[in-house]
Design a protein around this motif. Structure first.
Motif, PDB file in Angstrom:
ATOM      1  N   VAL A 236       0.840  -1.201   0.000  1.00 36.91           N
ATOM      2  CA  VAL A 236       0.000   0.000   0.000  1.00 36.91           C
ATOM      3  C   VAL A 236       0.874   1.250   0.000  1.00 36.91           C
ATOM      4  O   VAL A 236       1.855   1.333   0.737  1.00 36.91           O
ATOM      5  CB  VAL A 236      -0.925   0.014   1.244  1.00 36.91           C
ATOM      6  CG1 VAL A 236      -1.702   1.332   1.324  1.00 36.91           C
ATOM      7  CG2 VAL A 236      -1.875  -1.159   1.213  1.00 36.91           C
ATOM      8  N   VAL A 237       0.497   2.202  -0.831  1.00 37.42           N
ATOM      9  CA  VAL A 237       1.141   3.509  -0.866  1.00 37.42           C
ATOM     10  C   VAL A 237       0.073   4.527  -0.488  1.00 37.42           C
ATOM     11  O   VAL A 237      -0.989   4.578  -1.107  1.00 37.42           O
ATOM     12  CB  VAL A 237       1.718   3.830  -2.259  1.00 37.42           C
ATOM     13  CG1 VAL A 237       2.285   5.250  -2.295  1.00 37.42           C
ATOM     14  CG2 VAL A 237       2.777   2.814  -2.654  1.00 37.42           C
ATOM     15  N   LYS A 238       0.347   5.311   0.529  1.00 40.83           N
ATOM     16  CA  LYS A 238      -0.606   6.335   0.964  1.00 40.83           C
ATOM     17  C   LYS A 238      -0.510   7.551   0.050  1.00 40.83           C
ATOM     18  O   LYS A 238       0.580   7.944  -0.346  1.00 40.83           O
ATOM     19  CB  LYS A 238      -0.331   6.744   2.405  1.00 40.83           C
ATOM     20  CG  LYS A 238      -0.591   5.623   3.386  1.00 40.83           C
ATOM     21  CD  LYS A 238      -0.301   6.070   4.800  1.00 40.83           C
ATOM     22  CE  LYS A 238      -0.523   4.909   5.763  1.00 40.83           C
ATOM     23  NZ  LYS A 238      -0.233   5.297   7.141  1.00 40.83           N
ATOM     24  N   VAL A 239      -1.663   8.124  -0.263  1.00 43.95           N
ATOM     25  CA  VAL A 239      -1.728   9.303  -1.121  1.00 43.95           C
ATOM     26  C   VAL A 239      -2.327  10.441  -0.302  1.00 43.95           C
ATOM     27  O   VAL A 239      -3.377  10.288   0.319  1.00 43.95           O
ATOM     28  CB  VAL A 239      -2.592   9.046  -2.375  1.00 43.95           C
ATOM     29  CG1 VAL A 239      -2.634  10.287  -3.261  1.00 43.95           C
ATOM     30  CG2 VAL A 239      -2.071   7.837  -3.156  1.00 43.95           C
ATOM     31  N   GLY A 240      -1.646  11.565  -0.270  1.00 44.59           N
ATOM     32  CA  GLY A 240      -2.131  12.740   0.437  1.00 44.59           C
ATOM     33  C   GLY A 240      -2.197  13.916  -0.500  1.00 44.59           C
ATOM     34  O   GLY A 240      -1.674  13.866  -1.617  1.00 44.59           O
ATOM     35  N   TRP A 241      -2.848  14.972  -0.070  1.00 42.44           N
ATOM     36  CA  TRP A 241      -2.938  16.157  -0.903  1.00 42.44           C
ATOM     37  C   TRP A 241      -2.788  17.405  -0.051  1.00 42.44           C
ATOM     38  O   TRP A 241      -3.142  17.435   1.111  1.00 42.44           O
ATOM     39  CB  TRP A 241      -4.230  16.182  -1.712  1.00 42.44           C
ATOM     40  CG  TRP A 241      -5.468  16.007  -0.893  1.00 42.44           C
ATOM     41  CD1 TRP A 241      -6.230  16.987  -0.330  1.00 42.44           C
ATOM     42  CD2 TRP A 241      -6.086  14.782  -0.534  1.00 42.44           C
ATOM     43  NE1 TRP A 241      -7.272  16.440   0.353  1.00 42.44           N
ATOM     44  CE2 TRP A 241      -7.218  15.076   0.239  1.00 42.44           C
ATOM     45  CE3 TRP A 241      -5.803  13.445  -0.797  1.00 42.44           C
ATOM     46  CZ2 TRP A 241      -8.066  14.110   0.761  1.00 42.44           C
ATOM     47  CZ3 TRP A 241      -6.643  12.477  -0.275  1.00 42.44           C
ATOM     48  CH2 TRP A 241      -7.752  12.815   0.487  1.00 42.44           C
TER      49      TRP A 241
END
Length: 160
Positions: free
Chosen positions: A63-68
């Motif tokens: 899993v790769v976390k994606v943030g903004w």
């Protein structure tokens, strides 16, 4: 996830995605870059040009976390974090960009010489009159085996 300091302007390369669907575009990008940069653990984007923002994606079985970030991250840049190689900043070339403009942007973002510029400054320089005319639809020819242009690893201008 933390963002780089506001003064951080260097780009490590460029990415020319096929669409604005991050759910579809990010896994191949991270998957291609992991052998070069190490395991990608987090990705940060500015949501201005992305209609759907996933919270996480799956890349090579993990899993790769994606943030903004709306104010801390240039809207024309994507930040990838690797535990072994640190942060990587890529100029995001809009998918609808015509081939000649994309080639110039790929080259400018990956050039290891000359003055460093922000992603937004490179985009503004490509469209000096502020109109989207430089990004008219055109035939897209992309290499199938590359997703980005890391300046230290690739010398030719190719895009995903």
């Amino acid at each position: 996830m933390s963002c780089p300091p506001a003064g951080h302007v260097e780009l490590d390369g460029a990415w020319w995605p096929r669409s604005r669907d991050l759910t579809q575009e990010l896994p191949p990008l991270a998957g291609v870059l992991e052998p070069l940069w190490g395991r990608i653990t987090r990705i940060a984007v500015n949501p201005r040009y992305w209609p759907i923002l996933p919270h996480r994606i799956f890349v090579n079985g993990h899993v790769v976390k994606v943030g903004w970030f709306t104010s801390e991250l240039d809207p024309h840049k994507i930040l990838l974090l690797s535990g072994t190689a640190g942060p990587w900043d890529l100029l995001v070339i809009p998918p609808e960009t015509a081939d000649p403009s994309a080639a110039r942007l790929l080259t400018a973002a990956s050039a290891g010489t000359g003055p460093h510029s922000t992603a937004s400054a490179l985009m503004a320089a490509e469209q000096p009159d502020g109109t989207p005319s430089s990004y008219e639809a055109g035939p897209l020819r992309r290499a199938d085996d590359a997703a980005a242009l890391p300046a230290a690893a690739v010398s030719a201008a190719v895009a995903w």
